[in-house]
Design a protein around this motif. Sequence first.
Motif, mmCIF file in Angstrom:
data_model
loop_
_atom_site.group_PDB
_atom_site.id
_atom_site.type_symbol
_atom_site.label_atom_id
_atom_site.label_comp_id
_atom_site.label_asym_id
_atom_site.label_seq_id
_atom_site.Cartn_x
_atom_site.Cartn_y
_atom_site.Cartn_z
ATOM 1 N N GLY A 1 11.626 10.864 4.520
ATOM 2 C CA GLY A 1 10.606 11.451 5.296
ATOM 3 C C GLY A 1 9.361 10.588 4.982
ATOM 4 N N LEU A 2 9.475 9.195 5.264
ATOM 5 C CA LEU A 2 8.493 8.287 5.362
ATOM 6 C C LEU A 2 7.646 8.234 6.599
ATOM 7 C CD1 LEU A 2 10.934 5.954 3.750
ATOM 8 C CD2 LEU A 2 8.846 6.531 2.561
ATOM 9 N N ASN A 3 6.366 8.270 6.314
ATOM 10 C CA ASN A 3 5.588 8.200 7.418
ATOM 11 C C ASN A 3 5.561 7.247 8.605
ATOM 12 O OD1 ASN A 3 4.271 10.887 6.537
ATOM 13 N ND2 ASN A 3 2.515 9.543 5.639
ATOM 14 N N LEU A 4 5.950 5.827 7.958
ATOM 15 C CA LEU A 4 6.359 4.721 8.901
ATOM 16 C C LEU A 4 7.264 5.124 9.760
ATOM 17 C CD1 LEU A 4 5.158 1.497 6.905
ATOM 18 C CD2 LEU A 4 4.317 2.554 9.263
ATOM 19 N N CYS A 5 8.272 5.601 9.288
ATOM 20 C CA CYS A 5 9.639 5.892 9.990
ATOM 21 C C CYS A 5 9.335 7.230 11.012
ATOM 22 C CB CYS A 5 10.746 6.070 8.980
ATOM 23 S SG CYS A 5 11.400 4.644 8.528
ATOM 24 N N GLU A 6 8.943 8.364 10.423
ATOM 25 C CA GLU A 6 8.643 9.227 11.297
ATOM 26 C C GLU A 6 7.880 9.143 12.375
ATOM 27 O OE1 GLU A 6 10.296 12.249 10.654
ATOM 28 O OE2 GLU A 6 11.249 11.071 8.962
ATOM 29 N N SER A 7 6.851 8.277 12.397
ATOM 30 C CA SER A 7 5.852 8.290 13.455
ATOM 31 C C SER A 7 6.604 7.053 14.586
ATOM 32 C CB SER A 7 4.852 7.321 13.081
ATOM 33 O OG SER A 7 4.967 6.156 12.432
ATOM 34 N N LEU A 8 7.528 6.201 13.933
ATOM 35 C CA LEU A 8 8.549 5.595 14.914
ATOM 36 C C LEU A 8 9.476 6.399 15.863
ATOM 37 C CD1 LEU A 8 8.929 2.624 15.875
ATOM 38 C CD2 LEU A 8 10.782 2.285 14.072
ATOM 39 N N TYR A 9 10.033 7.386 14.866
ATOM 40 C CA TYR A 9 10.998 8.304 15.365
ATOM 41 C C TYR A 9 10.163 9.323 16.592
ATOM 42 C CZ TYR A 9 13.750 7.621 11.422
ATOM 43 O OH TYR A 9 14.538 6.841 10.388
ATOM 44 N N SER A 10 9.135 9.509 16.623
ATOM 45 C CA SER A 10 8.322 10.252 17.429
ATOM 46 C C SER A 10 7.555 9.454 18.641
ATOM 47 C CB SER A 10 7.117 11.279 16.725
ATOM 48 O OG SER A 10 6.065 10.084 16.278
ATOM 49 N N GLY A 11 8.037 8.216 18.637
ATOM 50 C CA GLY A 11 7.880 7.203 19.699
ATOM 51 C C GLY A 11 6.299 6.951 19.504
ATOM 52 N N GLY A 12 5.934 7.029 18.213
ATOM 53 C CA GLY A 12 4.396 6.171 17.980
ATOM 54 C C GLY A 12 4.521 4.765 17.925
ATOM 55 N N GLY A 13 5.648 4.173 17.597
ATOM 56 C CA GLY A 13 5.607 2.772 17.528
ATOM 57 C C GLY A 13 6.740 2.125 18.423
ATOM 58 N N GLY A 14 7.549 2.849 19.121
ATOM 59 C CA GLY A 14 8.782 2.159 19.933
ATOM 60 C C GLY A 14 9.618 1.255 19.090
ATOM 61 N N GLN A 15 10.761 1.468 19.404
ATOM 62 C CA GLN A 15 11.802 0.598 18.905
ATOM 63 C C GLN A 15 12.957 -0.129 19.943
ATOM 64 O OE1 GLN A 15 15.503 1.991 18.465
ATOM 65 N NE2 GLN A 15 16.214 0.630 17.288
ATOM 66 N N PRO B 1 0.906 -1.092 0.055
ATOM 67 C CA PRO B 1 0.017 0.039 -0.204
ATOM 68 C C PRO B 1 0.861 1.326 0.009
ATOM 69 C CG PRO B 1 -0.163 -1.097 2.008
ATOM 70 C CD PRO B 1 0.753 -2.136 1.141
ATOM 71 N N PRO B 2 0.280 2.371 -0.506
ATOM 72 C CA PRO B 2 -0.944 2.579 -0.741
ATOM 73 C C PRO B 2 -1.632 2.247 -2.148
ATOM 74 C CG PRO B 2 0.050 4.684 -0.639
ATOM 75 C CD PRO B 2 1.084 3.671 -0.483
ATOM 76 N N SER B 3 -0.896 1.810 -2.825
ATOM 77 C CA SER B 3 -1.212 1.774 -4.324
ATOM 78 C C SER B 3 -1.111 0.145 -4.751
ATOM 79 C CB SER B 3 -0.418 2.668 -5.265
ATOM 80 O OG SER B 3 -0.497 3.914 -4.726
ATOM 81 N N PRO B 4 -2.000 -0.016 -5.822
ATOM 82 C CA PRO B 4 -1.654 -1.426 -6.351
ATOM 83 C C PRO B 4 -0.367 -1.747 -6.957
ATOM 84 C CG PRO B 4 -2.953 -0.202 -7.930
ATOM 85 C CD PRO B 4 -2.733 0.729 -6.652
ATOM 86 N N ALA B 5 -0.001 -2.830 -7.390
ATOM 87 C CA ALA B 5 1.049 -3.284 -8.085
ATOM 88 C C ALA B 5 1.193 -2.730 -9.301
ATOM 89 C CB ALA B 5 0.981 -4.828 -8.373
ATOM 90 N N GLY B 6 2.458 -2.619 -9.834
ATOM 91 C CA GLY B 6 2.688 -1.490 -10.990
ATOM 92 C C GLY B 6 2.858 -0.208 -10.906
ATOM 93 N N THR B 7 2.400 0.210 -9.624
ATOM 94 C CA THR B 7 2.405 1.598 -9.237
ATOM 95 C C THR B 7 3.552 2.127 -8.647
ATOM 96 O OG1 THR B 7 0.081 1.988 -9.438
ATOM 97 C CG2 THR B 7 1.067 3.514 -8.316
ATOM 98 N N ASN B 8 4.489 3.147 -8.900
ATOM 99 C CA ASN B 8 5.619 3.413 -8.278
ATOM 100 C C ASN B 8 5.208 4.201 -7.010
ATOM 101 O OD1 ASN B 8 7.152 2.362 -10.252
ATOM 102 N ND2 ASN B 8 7.608 4.219 -11.292
ATOM 103 N N LEU B 9 5.480 3.886 -5.877
ATOM 104 C CA LEU B 9 5.233 4.302 -4.657
ATOM 105 C C LEU B 9 6.100 5.594 -4.203
ATOM 106 C CD1 LEU B 9 4.439 1.496 -2.008
ATOM 107 C CD2 LEU B 9 3.073 2.547 -3.907
ATOM 108 N N THR B 10 5.671 6.712 -3.574
ATOM 109 C CA THR B 10 6.224 7.788 -3.299
ATOM 110 C C THR B 10 6.150 8.247 -1.962
ATOM 111 O OG1 THR B 10 4.431 9.239 -3.857
ATOM 112 C CG2 THR B 10 6.050 8.715 -5.728
ATOM 113 N N PRO B 11 7.174 8.906 -1.266
ATOM 114 C CA PRO B 11 7.100 9.367 0.127
ATOM 115 C C PRO B 11 6.078 10.404 0.289
ATOM 116 C CG PRO B 11 9.191 9.255 -0.559
ATOM 117 C CD PRO B 11 8.587 9.108 -1.821
ATOM 118 N N PRO B 12 5.253 10.792 1.091
ATOM 119 C CA PRO B 12 5.780 9.960 2.615
ATOM 120 C C PRO B 12 4.902 8.941 2.603
ATOM 121 C CG PRO B 12 4.307 11.887 2.693
ATOM 122 C CD PRO B 12 4.467 11.947 1.393
ATOM 123 N N THR B 13 3.786 8.498 1.954
ATOM 124 C CA THR B 13 2.869 7.473 2.103
ATOM 125 C C THR B 13 3.264 6.059 1.729
ATOM 126 O OG1 THR B 13 1.584 7.930 0.239
ATOM 127 C CG2 THR B 13 1.072 9.179 2.070
#
Length: 749
Positions: free
Chosen positions: A339-353, A210-222
């Motif tokens: 600038g990837l959301n999954l990493c930024e939320s981890l850095y801010s403590g949203g997921g823990g590491q 996600p967030p797009s189907p196969a064949g679609t180049n994904l882009t930051p931040p999502t």
Amino acid sequence: MTAVAAAALVVAASTAALPPTATAAVPTGFTDTLAIGGLTSPTAVSFAPDGRVFIAEKSGLIKVFDSLADTTATVFADLRPRTQDFWDRGLLGLAVDPRFPARPFVYAVYTHDAVPGGAAPRWGDTCPTPPGPTDQGCVVTGRVSKLTMGPGGTATAEQPLITDWCQQYPSHSIGTVAFGPDGALYVGGGDGASFGFTDYGQVGNPCADPPSPAGTNLTPPTARGGALRSQSIRRPAGEPVSLDGTIVRVDPDTGAGLPGNPFAGSADANARRVVAYGMRNQFRFAFRPGTEELWAGDVGWGTWEEVNRIVDVNDATAENFGWPCFEGAARQGGYDDAGLNLCESLYSGGGGQTPPYYAYNHSAKVVATDPCPTGGSSISGIAFESDSNYPAAYDGALFFADSSRGCIWAMQTTAGQPDPAKLVPFVTGVNVPVQVTTGPGGDLFYIALGAGQLRRVSYPDGANRVPTAVATATPSSGPVPLTVQFSGTGSTDPDVGDTLTYAWDLDGDGAYDDSTSPTPARTYTEEALVAAGLLVTDQSGASGATAVTVTVGTPVLRDPVPVIDDPTAALRWAVGDRVPFAGHATDPQDGAMPASALSWRLSIQHCATGGSCHEHVVQDFPGAASGSFVAPDHEYPSYLELTLTATDSSGRAASRKVRLDPRTVDLGFTSSPSGLRLSVGGTASTTPFSRTVIVGSTNSISAPSAQTGPLGLRYWYRSWSDGGAQTHNVVAPASPTTYRATYSWCAYC
């Protein structure tokens, strides 16, 4: 290991047997002996409770030996039609049911040669261009299967338990399968992402992340693909969970996640399996005896190798070890700056590491005085001392291996816990260790992939000492035909009452499979210089080996002579170049050799700047006098190595190698204003700076925003000089090029 400064053309010859780990060194009082040899690219071993020894070979074969004294393997299962043996992919993990043979099951994890939802075989043991192994990638999956042993002692059925682990690129594939103390089955697999650039799914997204189907180049931040599959458990609710970069705990009969797992209540079947995630390539893991602790070695990118600890696999916590947002205990520069959301939320403590229990830097020694090279690093084995007769200093020690450095270390304990302050080298000079484990007698065993061997480390001063092999040959020389009477009756065991079994390698091929008699005879009908070997083993599994040379006739130039006609060391290649190769061979006995007697191997030597190199086997080309390959992408410094092997009618072989260096180009990176941070690949630097890369290589670049620049002022990103997005890939041109990121001052960013 091959130094970066090695000569441009390397010419070497070898016999039919793979090179031994003859130079391996162990601490005083220990011995390092051959347990089983003559294997072809072995990757894993599992000891059954009834004494049988199961060994996996990378191609997809599983071999079984009745015991360590058995010298003749039986093929237990042939998974080659479904296994992709390419680059770092293959049959990589093996486990025997702990109640074997009452439960006659063997578990295997392998690279399944099929796209997600597809059937095998898709590619075979290759990856054509297009799509290219490091370009669009030959997409495959990972599989764990339960194999049932029939009355004849071989597998009669395969039950796939899980097929997942989407892999776009040819490394970070499947890894370990093991039973835990709770009787559950544990499986791990890597992220299947690029090892050359910051990969978030921007190259076609074939795994349909996600967030797009196969064949679609994904882009930051999502973007949530590529290496971010290792964080898929943290995707928004309702999005699919991938098993890439996870360790799972499942029912060994069904592959279903077990009750009590951290996400047991999830509607997603994969989520229900996960007990830990956020790993890049946790190739090997093991349980600490007497505990519920699982320890995993995670192969890093450019800086850190990790030893990670899951404190209790049965608790409600799923440890997140942070990849790709973290490497070691620090943020990973390439993914941080993307600038990837999954990493930024981890850095801010949203997921823990969860930081690693222990990590070592690629440029540093593990032990200051060890002889192991630095630079290239790949942690490749995890095991614990248990019930051995080793000295007390090793009680409960954690052993870990590095296949690139060719070493195994012991982390000794303090108050029963492995202590990073108490590291000692244990086995050094190993020919590519890819697994360490404990076996009969509590001894440490390891797989030396490069030598084709299972080896054993014993402490002879303990309860069971190593026998001494003595071999004689009468006569040891003479004209053809020559009948030789061998004897191993002079062999001895220092332990009174121990009995010995005998295994002979009478043809010198490295496999002790020619006789089990203490006094065999053999007639040699061709001129040759034969190193006949004897392996003696006591009833507890301790073994000793020796060899005696037999000269048959007056052998001259007994080995074939291969010649690589093309390419030569003068070639300089760029990524995507099609490189033709051709060669021939002659043999003193056979004369000109046919194409069927020739085989080629293409490898990448992945090097560290100013350090060591380690090999990635890309592809084999059997039975060919000529052919071609497409030069793959890889980070620099690295070079290709092409090996031609000729095997004559008697089984003797010799090889020649040529080193092929790439064309390189310097890419410059500047910013306006100067002094800002930009990322190239996985490394962030302050402008201006440059990178040397291979022409045609794909490189990810990022301009993080906002950031603090000169004089403490804040700046936000505006544009790249090449017109690309804030984070994008560039293909290295043939001539030096500068990429400039323009920023603007901002007062409140």
